[in-house]
Design an enzyme around this catalytic site. Structure first.
Site, PDB file in Angstrom:
ATOM      1  N   THR A 122       1.905  -4.291  -4.713  1.00 19.82           N
ATOM      2  CA  THR A 122       2.740  -3.476  -5.589  1.00 19.82           C
ATOM      3  C   THR A 122       3.650  -2.626  -4.707  1.00 19.82           C
ATOM      4  O   THR A 122       3.162  -1.779  -3.953  1.00 19.82           O
ATOM      5  CB  THR A 122       1.846  -2.578  -6.462  1.00 19.82           C
ATOM      6  N   LEU A 153      -3.779  -8.620 -12.088  1.00 11.82           N
ATOM      7  CA  LEU A 153      -5.223  -8.764 -12.347  1.00 11.82           C
ATOM      8  C   LEU A 153      -5.913  -7.404 -12.389  1.00 11.82           C
ATOM      9  O   LEU A 153      -5.442  -6.434 -11.787  1.00 11.82           O
ATOM     10  CB  LEU A 153      -5.878  -9.656 -11.284  1.00 11.82           C
ATOM     11  N   GLU A 155      -9.517  -5.419 -11.576  1.00  7.49           N
ATOM     12  CA  GLU A 155     -10.818  -5.546 -10.914  1.00  7.49           C
ATOM     13  C   GLU A 155     -11.898  -5.606 -11.985  1.00  7.49           C
ATOM     14  O   GLU A 155     -11.782  -4.989 -13.034  1.00  7.49           O
ATOM     15  CB  GLU A 155     -11.065  -4.348 -10.001  1.00  7.49           C
ATOM     16  N   LEU A 253      -6.614   2.433 -25.544  1.00  6.73           N
ATOM     17  CA  LEU A 253      -6.659   3.625 -26.394  1.00  6.73           C
ATOM     18  C   LEU A 253      -8.088   4.174 -26.439  1.00  6.73           C
ATOM     19  O   LEU A 253      -8.540   4.625 -27.479  1.00  6.73           O
ATOM     20  CB  LEU A 253      -6.159   3.287 -27.805  1.00  6.73           C
ATOM     21  N   ALA A 255     -10.469   6.995 -25.327  1.00  6.35           N
ATOM     22  CA  ALA A 255     -10.488   8.334 -24.735  1.00  6.35           C
ATOM     23  C   ALA A 255     -11.598   8.409 -23.690  1.00  6.35           C
ATOM     24  O   ALA A 255     -12.634   7.765 -23.833  1.00  6.35           O
ATOM     25  CB  ALA A 255     -10.707   9.366 -25.831  1.00  6.35           C
ATOM     26  N   CYS A 263      -5.116   1.701  -8.517  1.00  5.68           N
ATOM     27  CA  CYS A 263      -3.713   1.421  -8.854  1.00  5.68           C
ATOM     28  C   CYS A 263      -3.015   2.521  -9.649  1.00  5.68           C
ATOM     29  O   CYS A 263      -1.982   3.022  -9.216  1.00  5.68           O
ATOM     30  CB  CYS A 263      -3.614   0.101  -9.617  1.00  5.68           C
ATOM     31  N   ARG A 331     -11.970   3.928  -5.113  1.00  9.00           N
ATOM     32  CA  ARG A 331     -10.690   4.594  -4.829  1.00  9.00           C
ATOM     33  C   ARG A 331     -10.243   5.441  -6.028  1.00  9.00           C
ATOM     34  O   ARG A 331     -10.090   4.940  -7.128  1.00  9.00           O
ATOM     35  CB  ARG A 331      -9.621   3.555  -4.456  1.00  9.00           C
TER      36      ARG A 331
HETATM   37  P1  NAD Z   1      -7.261  -3.745  -0.312  1.00  9.54           P
HETATM   38  O1  NAD Z   1      -7.193  -2.474   0.448  1.00  9.54           O
HETATM   39  O2  NAD Z   1      -8.527  -4.161  -0.977  1.00  9.54           O
HETATM   40  O3  NAD Z   1      -6.825  -4.952   0.646  1.00  9.54           O
HETATM   41  C1  NAD Z   1      -5.755  -4.905   1.524  1.00  9.54           C
HETATM   42  C2  NAD Z   1      -6.153  -5.666   2.797  1.00  9.54           C
HETATM   43  O4  NAD Z   1      -5.006  -5.859   3.619  1.00  9.54           O
HETATM   44  C3  NAD Z   1      -7.183  -4.932   3.649  1.00  9.54           C
HETATM   45  O5  NAD Z   1      -8.318  -5.755   3.802  1.00  9.54           O
HETATM   46  C4  NAD Z   1      -6.451  -4.715   4.982  1.00  9.54           C
HETATM   47  O6  NAD Z   1      -7.318  -4.804   6.094  1.00  9.54           O
HETATM   48  C5  NAD Z   1      -5.450  -5.836   4.958  1.00  9.54           C
HETATM   49  N1  NAD Z   1      -4.271  -5.656   5.835  1.00  9.54           N
HETATM   50  C6  NAD Z   1      -3.479  -4.570   5.976  1.00  9.54           C
HETATM   51  N2  NAD Z   1      -2.486  -4.831   6.843  1.00  9.54           N
HETATM   52  C7  NAD Z   1      -2.635  -6.115   7.245  1.00  9.54           C
HETATM   53  C8  NAD Z   1      -1.908  -6.978   8.120  1.00  9.54           C
HETATM   54  N3  NAD Z   1      -0.794  -6.574   8.754  1.00  9.54           N
HETATM   55  N4  NAD Z   1      -2.359  -8.241   8.299  1.00  9.54           N
HETATM   56  C9  NAD Z   1      -3.475  -8.665   7.652  1.00  9.54           C
HETATM   57  N5  NAD Z   1      -4.183  -7.898   6.812  1.00  9.54           N
HETATM   58  C10 NAD Z   1      -3.771  -6.641   6.607  1.00  9.54           C
HETATM   59  O7  NAD Z   1      -6.075  -3.663  -1.383  1.00  9.54           O
HETATM   60  P2  NAD Z   1      -5.980  -4.397  -2.815  1.00  9.54           P
HETATM   61  O8  NAD Z   1      -6.715  -3.624  -3.840  1.00  9.54           O
HETATM   62  O9  NAD Z   1      -6.273  -5.857  -2.644  1.00  9.54           O
HETATM   63  O10 NAD Z   1      -4.422  -4.196  -3.113  1.00  9.54           O
HETATM   64  C11 NAD Z   1      -3.430  -4.921  -2.412  1.00  9.54           C
HETATM   65  C12 NAD Z   1      -2.102  -4.725  -3.128  1.00  9.54           C
HETATM   66  O11 NAD Z   1      -2.182  -5.293  -4.447  1.00  9.54           O
HETATM   67  C13 NAD Z   1      -1.710  -3.257  -3.336  1.00  9.54           C
HETATM   68  O12 NAD Z   1      -0.323  -3.149  -3.238  1.00  9.54           O
HETATM   69  C14 NAD Z   1      -2.155  -2.982  -4.748  1.00  9.54           C
HETATM   70  O13 NAD Z   1      -1.393  -1.962  -5.356  1.00  9.54           O
HETATM   71  C15 NAD Z   1      -1.867  -4.304  -5.428  1.00  9.54           C
HETATM   72  N6  NAD Z   1      -2.672  -4.570  -6.621  1.00  9.54           N
HETATM   73  C16 NAD Z   1      -4.000  -4.252  -6.635  1.00  9.54           C
HETATM   74  C17 NAD Z   1      -4.766  -4.539  -7.768  1.00  9.54           C
HETATM   75  C18 NAD Z   1      -6.225  -4.180  -7.802  1.00  9.54           C
HETATM   76  O14 NAD Z   1      -6.802  -4.224  -8.890  1.00  9.54           O
HETATM   77  N7  NAD Z   1      -6.863  -3.855  -6.690  1.00  9.54           N
HETATM   78  C19 NAD Z   1      -4.173  -5.159  -8.864  1.00  9.54           C
HETATM   79  C20 NAD Z   1      -2.831  -5.501  -8.817  1.00  9.54           C
HETATM   80  C21 NAD Z   1      -2.084  -5.197  -7.667  1.00  9.54           C
END
Ligand code: NAD
EC number: 1.1.1.22
Length: 436
Positions: A122, A153, A155, A253, A255, A263, A331
């Site tokens: 994101t 997606l 979690e 919705l 509460a 996120c 988080r």
């Molecule tokens: P996360 O912290 O679980 O995973 C990110 C991973 O990237 C980490 O394991 C980190 O070690 C790795 N990383 C960082 N820099 C790197 C590099 N240069 N090379 C290789 N690996 C590297 O994060 P996440 O929850 O999977 O979220 C990832 C993105 O997706 C974010 O932008 C988040 O906003 C977005 N997102 C998350 C969700 C969710 O539910 N978690 C849903 C939709 C979108």
């Protein structure tokens, strides 16, 4: 298709495993050797229902691999997804793009034949332009197209969401990128998932607008809950009454104690900052953030009120620590400011969570962790339900009551009915269910 997934976290690992399951060849890359070593040993570093079996079967088929080495994975890939973290930048609330930029630089150095680089993280509107510029500066000869494909997606239901999305958003004006990405997602739109092509900036903004809208819906019903509580109305019925209107919709919705998680908080903060930078302030989203931030400590005051307005010397049991059920993700979980506020008010806190306690220990080192819900109730003056894990929905109430010092339950997720709690002999407080 050969896919490199850069970042093997909640999004990268689920997306990578699902793409492999579609029949593509996927290498998931991460910098965290602990994560990659665990995956190579066959262990899943996060808790996500169904992920262990999905990963195991695709590793066995030879379509899914893991590596610390970005270069090999990128050299051979048709498509490289960036799925690294974009947390809030310390101090100002902008999205921290340092991981995305670093990944772009590393990818650039290893590009060979035509490759589509796709941002799944994101990222604020305009980041695709930065990624393209970084790659072109680092490797002017690279034959590359940079696209946006935000991920929606959730979690806890990530695999289902990935395989049955409401929509797939692809931001690119490049025909070759479009062909590659549509090939990657082909198994899904054969199942009729709508795939929507937009400009890159539009795709980036769709993701933030979606999260901000959902956060607004939650915050709206939370404020209505406060009003319902003071006026003798029932927010559950209000939510149903408005949610049955198709223009509003029933979801989001519920509460509760305020939104948290990996996120919504960071994405609403980042969107507010983007709005300010472009002189298009998002006043509604700004209000959502303020209201939501205040709510968590207000929930601690609610617990205090249930115990007569004084928590000094009292023991509070907290059921559920993760920001929602079926994940181990802590988080920005609402439990963190809530528990801190309970401690500030003088309470001793003991807690239980089915899978989140290992992660919670980093955030909340000075509470007592219990072995189960009943141990958490033992000796407590009040029991607070913070996360609606399935196993908390059918507690043996007689046993809970017998173990507690005082039979007081504060249910911040409204998973019990006031009548049944009263019958069981509890003083019961929930959210937005006023007593007429
Ligand atoms: P996360 O912290 O679980 O995973 C990110 C991973 O990237 C980490 O394991 C980190 O070690 C790795 N990383 C960082 N820099 C790197 C590099 N240069 N090379 C290789 N690996 C590297 O994060 P996440 O929850 O999977 O979220 C990832 C993105 O997706 C974010 O932008 C988040 O906003 C977005 N997102 C998350 C969700 C969710 O539910 N978690 C849903 C939709 C979108």
């Amino acid at each position: 298709m050969r896919i490199a997934m850069i970042g093997t976290g909640y999004v990268g690992l689920v997306s990578g495993a699902c793409f492999a399951d579609f029949g593509h060849n996927v290498i998931c890359v991460d910098k965290d050797s602990g994560k990659i070593d665990a995956l190579l040993r066959g262990e899943i570093p996060i808790f996500e229902p169904g992920l262990d079996a999905l990963v195991a079967s695709n590793v066995k088929s030879g379509r899914l691999g893991f590596s610390l080495d970005l270069s090999e994975a990128v050299k051979t890939a048709d498509a490289v997804f960036i799925a690294v973290g974009t947390p809030s930048r310390r101090g100002d609330g902008h999205a921290d793009l340092s991981y995305v930029h670093a990944a772009a630089r590393e990818i650039a150095a290893n590009l060979r034949d035509f490759t589509v680089v796709i941002t799944k993280s994101t990222v604020p509107v305009g980041t695709g332009d930065d990624v393209e510029r970084i790659i072109k500066e680092a490797n002017p000869a690279a034959d590359v197209a940079v696209a946006s494909n935000p991920e929606f997606l959730r979690e806890g239901a990530a695999i289902r969401d990935f395989k049955h999305p409401d929509r797939i958003v692809v931001g690119t004006d490049d025909e070759r990128a479009r062909t590659v990405i549509s090939e990657i997602y082909r198994p899904l739109y054969l199942n009729q998932a709508p795939i929507m092509y937009t400009g890159r900036r539009t795709a980036e903004l769709i993701k933030y607008a979606a999260n901000a809208f959902l956060a607004t819906k939650i915050t709206f019903i939370n404020e209505i809950a406060d009003l319902a509580e003071r006026t003798g109305a029932d927010v559950q019925d209000v939510a149903r009454g408005i949610g049955l209107d198709n223009r509003i919709g029933a979801k989001f919705l519920h509460a509760g104690p305020g939104f948290g998680g990996s996120c919504f908080p960071k994405d609403t903060r980042a969107l507010v900052k983007t709005g300010q930078d472009y002189d298009a302030p998002l006043r509604i989203v700004e209000a959502v953030l303020t209201v939501n931030d205040n709510r968590k400590r207000a929930m601690a005051r609610k617990v205090s009120a249930a115990l007569g307005g004084n928590l000094r010397g009292k023991t509070v049991g907290v059921l559920g620590l993760t920001f929602k059920p079926n994940t181990d993700d802590m988080r920005e979980a609402p439990s963190i400011p809530l528990i801190t506020a309970l401690q500030d008010l003088g309470a001793t806190v003991q807690a239980y969570d089915p899978v989140g306690m290992e992660q919670a220990r980093h955030e909340l080192p000075d509470i007592t962790y219990c072995d189960d819900a009943y141990a958490c109730a033992t000796g407590a003056d009040a029991l607070v339900i913070v996360t609606e894990w399935e196993q908390f929905r059918a507690l043996d109430l007689a046993q809970v009551k017998q173990k507690m010092k005082q039979p007081v339950i504060v249910d911040l997720r409204n998973i019990y009915r006031p009548e049944e709690m009263e019958k069981a002999g509890f003083t019961y407080e929930s959210v937005g269910r006023g007593k007429a």
